[in-house]
Design a protein around this motif. Structure first.
Motif, mmCIF file in Angstrom:
data_model
loop_
_atom_site.group_PDB
_atom_site.id
_atom_site.type_symbol
_atom_site.label_atom_id
_atom_site.label_comp_id
_atom_site.label_asym_id
_atom_site.label_seq_id
_atom_site.Cartn_x
_atom_site.Cartn_y
_atom_site.Cartn_z
ATOM 1 N N ALA A 62 -10.466 9.698 -2.632
ATOM 2 C CA ALA A 62 -9.828 8.633 -3.637
ATOM 3 C C ALA A 62 -9.223 7.597 -2.915
ATOM 4 C CB ALA A 62 -8.960 9.468 -4.673
ATOM 5 N N ASN A 63 -9.191 6.558 -3.342
ATOM 6 C CA ASN A 63 -8.271 5.340 -2.847
ATOM 7 C C ASN A 63 -7.009 5.569 -3.266
ATOM 8 O OD1 ASN A 63 -10.588 4.481 -1.441
ATOM 9 N ND2 ASN A 63 -11.239 3.322 -3.336
ATOM 10 N N PRO A 64 -6.046 5.200 -2.382
ATOM 11 C CA PRO A 64 -4.687 5.214 -2.889
ATOM 12 C C PRO A 64 -4.333 3.797 -3.916
ATOM 13 C CG PRO A 64 -4.797 4.490 -0.401
ATOM 14 C CD PRO A 64 -6.045 4.819 -1.057
ATOM 15 N N THR A 65 -3.391 4.116 -4.808
ATOM 16 C CA THR A 65 -3.143 3.063 -5.610
ATOM 17 C C THR A 65 -1.658 3.178 -5.866
ATOM 18 O OG1 THR A 65 -3.452 4.442 -7.552
ATOM 19 C CG2 THR A 65 -5.311 3.054 -6.861
ATOM 20 N N ALA A 66 -0.938 1.982 -6.150
ATOM 21 C CA ALA A 66 0.566 2.010 -6.328
ATOM 22 C C ALA A 66 0.707 0.894 -7.646
ATOM 23 C CB ALA A 66 1.178 1.532 -5.163
ATOM 24 N N ASP A 67 1.977 1.208 -8.027
ATOM 25 C CA ASP A 67 2.462 0.174 -9.031
ATOM 26 C C ASP A 67 3.744 -0.450 -8.795
ATOM 27 O OD1 ASP A 67 3.205 -1.206 -11.098
ATOM 28 O OD2 ASP A 67 3.669 0.380 -12.647
ATOM 29 N N LEU A 68 3.595 -1.569 -7.927
ATOM 30 C CA LEU A 68 4.546 -2.313 -7.449
ATOM 31 C C LEU A 68 5.482 -2.973 -8.881
ATOM 32 C CD1 LEU A 68 3.784 -3.880 -4.112
ATOM 33 C CD2 LEU A 68 5.379 -1.963 -4.524
ATOM 34 N N ALA A 69 6.666 -3.178 -8.763
ATOM 35 C CA ALA A 69 7.414 -3.627 -9.977
ATOM 36 C C ALA A 69 8.740 -4.412 -9.399
ATOM 37 C CB ALA A 69 7.916 -2.776 -10.921
ATOM 38 N N VAL A 70 9.107 -5.694 -9.970
ATOM 39 C CA VAL A 70 10.321 -6.236 -9.616
ATOM 40 C C VAL A 70 11.099 -6.545 -11.118
ATOM 41 C CG1 VAL A 70 9.328 -8.622 -9.445
ATOM 42 C CG2 VAL A 70 11.662 -8.239 -8.345
ATOM 43 N N ALA A 71 12.472 -6.230 -11.018
ATOM 44 C CA ALA A 71 13.372 -6.578 -12.080
ATOM 45 C C ALA A 71 14.337 -7.174 -11.721
ATOM 46 C CB ALA A 71 13.807 -5.164 -12.661
ATOM 47 N N SER A 72 14.964 -8.328 -12.507
ATOM 48 C CA SER A 72 16.004 -9.066 -12.102
ATOM 49 C C SER A 72 16.847 -9.115 -13.392
ATOM 50 C CB SER A 72 15.163 -10.521 -11.849
ATOM 51 O OG SER A 72 16.223 -11.491 -11.631
ATOM 52 N N THR A 73 18.269 -9.659 -12.841
ATOM 53 C CA THR A 73 19.215 -10.237 -13.990
ATOM 54 C C THR A 73 19.969 -11.110 -13.101
ATOM 55 O OG1 THR A 73 20.881 -9.035 -15.268
ATOM 56 C CG2 THR A 73 20.737 -8.376 -12.831
ATOM 57 N N SER A 74 20.602 -12.115 -14.249
ATOM 58 C CA SER A 74 21.534 -12.951 -13.658
ATOM 59 C C SER A 74 22.989 -12.254 -13.936
ATOM 60 C CB SER A 74 21.781 -14.129 -14.668
ATOM 61 O OG SER A 74 22.859 -15.159 -14.323
ATOM 62 N N SER A 115 5.778 -0.326 4.516
ATOM 63 C CA SER A 115 5.265 0.737 3.573
ATOM 64 C C SER A 115 6.456 0.847 2.592
ATOM 65 C CB SER A 115 4.641 1.901 4.155
ATOM 66 O OG SER A 115 4.276 3.093 3.147
ATOM 67 N N LEU A 116 6.341 1.029 1.326
ATOM 68 C CA LEU A 116 7.459 1.624 0.240
ATOM 69 C C LEU A 116 6.883 2.716 -0.195
ATOM 70 C CD1 LEU A 116 10.206 0.639 -0.903
ATOM 71 C CD2 LEU A 116 8.616 -0.453 -2.601
ATOM 72 N N ALA A 117 7.282 3.684 -0.143
ATOM 73 C CA ALA A 117 6.838 4.891 -0.768
ATOM 74 C C ALA A 117 6.918 5.133 -2.249
ATOM 75 C CB ALA A 117 7.651 6.320 0.008
ATOM 76 N N ASP A 176 0.992 6.222 -5.088
ATOM 77 C CA ASP A 176 0.925 6.538 -3.773
ATOM 78 C C ASP A 176 1.929 5.507 -3.145
ATOM 79 O OD1 ASP A 176 -1.296 8.376 -3.384
ATOM 80 O OD2 ASP A 176 -2.239 6.629 -4.337
ATOM 81 N N SER A 177 2.232 5.414 -1.773
ATOM 82 C CA SER A 177 2.942 4.456 -1.194
ATOM 83 C C SER A 177 2.302 3.265 -1.123
ATOM 84 C CB SER A 177 3.119 4.823 0.480
ATOM 85 O OG SER A 177 3.826 6.254 0.822
ATOM 86 N N SER A 178 2.971 1.909 -1.108
ATOM 87 C CA SER A 178 2.257 0.756 -1.077
ATOM 88 C C SER A 178 2.439 0.081 0.337
ATOM 89 C CB SER A 178 2.993 -0.195 -2.351
ATOM 90 O OG SER A 178 2.433 -1.390 -2.171
ATOM 91 N N ASN A 179 1.410 -0.276 0.732
ATOM 92 C CA ASN A 179 1.493 -0.965 2.363
ATOM 93 C C ASN A 179 1.923 -2.642 2.324
ATOM 94 O OD1 ASN A 179 1.038 1.712 3.528
ATOM 95 N ND2 ASN A 179 -1.196 1.379 3.125
ATOM 96 N N ASN A 180 2.289 -3.044 3.288
ATOM 97 C CA ASN A 180 2.789 -4.564 3.345
ATOM 98 C C ASN A 180 3.149 -4.805 2.368
ATOM 99 O OD1 ASN A 180 1.263 -4.326 5.988
ATOM 100 N ND2 ASN A 180 -0.522 -4.326 4.951
ATOM 101 N N VAL A 181 4.358 -4.607 1.756
ATOM 102 C CA VAL A 181 5.032 -5.177 0.412
ATOM 103 C C VAL A 181 5.689 -6.405 0.643
ATOM 104 C CG1 VAL A 181 6.554 -4.555 -1.274
ATOM 105 C CG2 VAL A 181 4.995 -2.759 -0.554
#
Length: 168
Positions: A1-13, A83-85, A36-41
């Protein structure tokens, strides 16, 4: 299986409003929801319109390497990590000077983006791109400050002000 990840960014003022000539502060959190871990974030954050760069610092999480614009100028902060685990998060604080003379009611909007680009090296596909970009805003309010501070006490109360207490 190929690795996949779900990167997300949240923000607030930090504040709903800011005065022209003062600082707007925004917080960001980058998350990897896995599985999975995400490479080259890469996290990018451009200086908002009507503002100039002060600082962009990481305050928690796995160490990213950041390249920032020069102080007082425009540009984009770019932070990377090899890499971001899965389950990891990192928090950042961005500070900008709101240009003097910006009209009351003007929105200072800061947008951050997170990605796992293909180059350099292998990328980890992000299965949910809907949370890869976020904007937070603060509104320029009417000026205050610059005036005198006055303390009016009722006649039956005496107030002593010690302006040198504790060296402050």
């Amino acid at each position: 299986a190929n690795p996949t990840a779900d990167l997300a960014v949240a923000s607030t003022s930090v504040s709903d409003s800011v005065q022209a000539g003062s600082q707007a502060v925004f917080g960001f959190q980058v998350n990897n929801y896995g599985p999975d871990s995400s490479n080259n974030v890469t996290l990018t954050d451009a200086v908002p319109d009507n503002a100039s760069f002060v600082s962009f610092v990481q305050v928690s999480g796995p160490a990213f390497s950041c390249d920032n614009p020069i102080s007082g100028g425009p540009g984009t902060s770019t932070c990377t990590i090899a890499s971001l685990a899965s389950g990891d998060s990192a928090t950042f604080i961005a500070t900008f000077d709101v240009n003097p003379g910006v009209a009351t009611g003007t929105a200072i909007t800061n947008t951050a983006n997170v990605a796992s680009p293909v180059s350099p090296g292998p990328a980890t596909p992000d299965e949910n791109s809907l949370n890869d970009s976020i904007s937070a805003s603060t509104t320029v309010s009417a000026g205050g400050g610059g005036g005198d501070c006055t303390l009016n006490c009722p006649e039956d109360i005496n107030a002593v002000a010690d302006t040198t207490e504790g060296g402050q």
